[in-house]
Scaffold this motif. Structure first.
Motif, PDB file in Angstrom:
ATOM      1  N   ARG A 188     -52.856   4.641 -54.721  1.00  0.00           N
ATOM      2  CA  ARG A 188     -51.716   5.499 -55.057  1.00  0.00           C
ATOM      3  C   ARG A 188     -50.918   5.711 -53.778  1.00  0.00           C
ATOM      4  N   LEU A 220     -58.175   2.713 -43.363  1.00  0.00           N
ATOM      5  CA  LEU A 220     -58.472   4.111 -43.677  1.00  0.00           C
ATOM      6  C   LEU A 220     -58.357   4.970 -42.424  1.00  0.00           C
ATOM      7  N   ASP A 221     -58.249   6.278 -42.628  1.00  0.00           N
ATOM      8  CA  ASP A 221     -58.127   7.206 -41.506  1.00  0.00           C
ATOM      9  C   ASP A 221     -59.321   7.144 -40.558  1.00  0.00           C
ATOM     10  N   GLY A 237     -60.556   7.745 -49.497  1.00  0.00           N
ATOM     11  CA  GLY A 237     -59.772   8.641 -48.661  1.00  0.00           C
ATOM     12  C   GLY A 237     -58.394   8.084 -48.362  1.00  0.00           C
ATOM     13  N   ALA A 238     -57.675   8.805 -47.503  1.00  0.00           N
ATOM     14  CA  ALA A 238     -56.304   8.421 -47.157  1.00  0.00           C
ATOM     15  C   ALA A 238     -56.312   7.278 -46.144  1.00  0.00           C
ATOM     16  N   LYS A 290     -53.317   6.711 -50.934  1.00  0.00           N
ATOM     17  CA  LYS A 290     -54.562   7.414 -51.241  1.00  0.00           C
ATOM     18  C   LYS A 290     -55.475   6.423 -51.942  1.00  0.00           C
ATOM     19  N   THR A 291     -56.735   6.394 -51.552  1.00  0.00           N
ATOM     20  CA  THR A 291     -57.717   5.475 -52.120  1.00  0.00           C
ATOM     21  C   THR A 291     -58.947   6.258 -52.548  1.00  0.00           C
ATOM     22  N   SER A 337     -48.746   7.680 -51.321  1.00  0.00           N
ATOM     23  CA  SER A 337     -48.671   9.123 -51.107  1.00  0.00           C
ATOM     24  C   SER A 337     -47.452   9.492 -50.274  1.00  0.00           C
TER      25      SER A 337
END
Length: 89
Positions: A50, A36-37, A16-17, A12-13, A52
């Motif tokens: 973080r 990123l997604d 976003g994820a 997680k940033t 996830s």
């Protein structure tokens, strides 16, 4: 030191994820390169990342089963310092 992960790590940033693909550890800071997604590739500092829910890595462990695995077991042993106090009285 630069480390390229064999398996992408879900993170997680602030944007976003995404999935961490590269780690660069410097003398004063660590940088993570993340896809990123939305397909953007961005580099973040250690404080911004973080990990996830990566404990399963596709092994099929449910959240409930993982909670049971990592749940601390109650200690039945009296702490050593408490035992000394009880002997003195």
């Amino acid at each position: 030191m630069i480390h390229e992960f064999r398996e992408l790590i879900p993170v997680k940033t602030p944007l976003g994820a995404g999935y961490a693909m590269l780690l660069e550890a410097g003398e004063f800071d660590t940088y993570w390169t993340v896809v990123l997604d939305n397909s953007a590739v961005v580099t973040f500092t250690q404080e911004q990342i973080r990990i996830s829910r990566s404990y399963t890595h596709g092994r099929g462990i449910s959240d409930a089963k993982m909670r049971k695995i990592i749940k601390p077991k109650p200690s039945t042993r009296t702490p050593r310092s408490m035992g000394r106090m009880l002997r003195k009285t």
